[in-house]
Design an enzyme around this catalytic site. Structure first.
Site, mmCIF file in Angstrom:
data_model
loop_
_atom_site.group_PDB
_atom_site.id
_atom_site.type_symbol
_atom_site.label_atom_id
_atom_site.label_comp_id
_atom_site.label_asym_id
_atom_site.label_seq_id
_atom_site.Cartn_x
_atom_site.Cartn_y
_atom_site.Cartn_z
ATOM 1 C CD GLN A 37 152.261 90.975 26.379
ATOM 2 O OE1 GLN A 37 152.983 90.125 26.730
ATOM 3 N NE2 GLN A 37 150.995 90.760 26.480
ATOM 4 C CB SER A 38 157.269 93.020 32.007
ATOM 5 O OG SER A 38 158.310 92.565 32.640
#
Ligand SMILES: *Cc1c(COP(=O)(O)O)cnc(C)c1O
Length: 348
Positions: A78-79
């Site tokens: 989920q960067s």
């Protein structure tokens, strides 16, 4: 500093600086709570926005100046940084390759949140398992799987005739940090227009590039406010030591004689809970409180932990009601939609 040859325009700037009177009211009103201004860097607008857009304006321009054709970077599934890099690559007409860490114990992640946007933006994604867990002796250990994948990807790209450029985690280095030096100047201009002297600026502290740029920027312009970082994961004093080095390398690139020391990085360590991306009760409360008072959406990984720190400092009386504090909303909105289970809304 605003030399467009060193900067690719990616972010909608300046971002708004909004008052939060309903939040102030919920915290006891003007007699008990400082004035709170929110710097809306969630609205930078690069495929949903966030702080990485400011850094990538410099990082991607630098890669282009070096002839790069592909941006390579790393991060969690989920960067926000990986998604912002994928978006910046499209604007710069480059390819993006992302090496993302996913826990193999979990089922293969169905694209959601930032990962969904990475796929829509056409980034090439390689998943790697996580590295060893942090320990007291080694608070930010290298992930051998990630290092191996980066080496392989870079070699393959070169073999294809591409010129790959590896961006560091969070674009936090001597180049990307310039984006937040610029943000410090932008914020100070806005405060001056409002005729307000702020005492503190709160910001989530991950790889420290955002905090670093603000710390250097405030010193360069001799601003009234100090930067209060809220750590979102363990890793100090190593992370601060690294930040001091890249901050001063950034200062050198910018041609200023100003230098910073570790003592200027005020980073509060009490709010990350069990670790990176693991929500705390304070973080869940901050998400609800900001949504219900200001209709502002925080994310559980970064901005809600930072806000939980600010709320605690206000409630325990560290900040006088006459003061003005600024909260930098660094984004993270897209990741919220992949973390429904962690938000505890079912129990509401
Ligand atoms: C990356 C990120 C941060 C932390 O910024 P650093 O420069 O890595 O410290 C804060 N908030 C959000 C939403 C981010 O994506």
């Amino acid at each position: 500093m605003t030399d467009t040859e060193h900067r690719l325009l990616l972010a909608n700037l300046p971002t708004p600086l909004d008052e939060a009177p309903r939040l102030r009211g919920a915290l006891g009103g003007p007699t008990r709570c400082p004035s709170i201004l929110i710097k809306r860097d969630d609205l930078t607008g690069l495929a949903t926005g966030g702080n990485k857009a400011r850094k990538l304006e410099y990082s991607v321009a630098h890669a282009q100046a070096n002839g790069a054709t592909v941006l390579v970077t790393t991060g969690a599934t989920q960067s926000n940084h990986a998604r912002s890099t994928a978006a910046a690559a499209r604007r710069a007409e480059m390819r993006a390759v992302l090496v993302l860490t996913a826990d193999p114990a979990d089922p293969p992640p169905a694209p959601a949140g930032n990962h969904l946007l990475d796929a829509l933006l056409g980034a090439e994604i390689h998943f790697v398992p996580p590295g060893p867990p942090p320990t007291a002796e080694s608070p930010c250990p290298e992930n051998p799987h990630e290092l191996q994948a980066i080496r392989r990807v870079m070699a393959e790209l070169v073999a294809e005739g591409e010129i790959p450029h590896l961006l560091p985690l969070g674009a936090s280095d001597a180049i990307g940090t310039a984006g937040y030096v610029e943000a410090a100047v932008e914020l100070e201009d806005q405060l001056r227009m409002l005729d307000v002297r702020a005492s503190r600026v709160y910001v989530a502290a991950g790889t420290r590039g955002t905090q670093a740029g603000l710390v250097l920027g405030r010193k360069m312009i001799d601003a009234s406010w100090r930067v209060h970082g809220i750590a979102v994961s363990p890793g100090d004093p190593e992370k601060t030591a690294r930040a001091v080095v890249f901050t001063n390398a950034c200062a050198e690139r910018l041609g200023t004689a100003v230098r910073v020391g570790g003592a200027e990085f005020i980073t509060h360590q009490e709010y990350f809970g069990e670790g990176y991306a693991i929500p705390t009760p304070g973080c869940r409360e901050a998400i609800r409180l900001l949504a219900e008072t200001e209709a502002l959406i925080l994310d559980p990984v970064y901005t809600a932990k930072a806000m939980a720190g600010l709320l605690d400092h206000i409630r325990r009386g560290d900040i006088r009601a006459e003061e003005t504090v600024v909260f930098i909303h660094t984004g993270g909105t897209a990741s919220l939609f992949a973390q429904v289970d962690q938000l505890g809304l079912g129990a509401a």
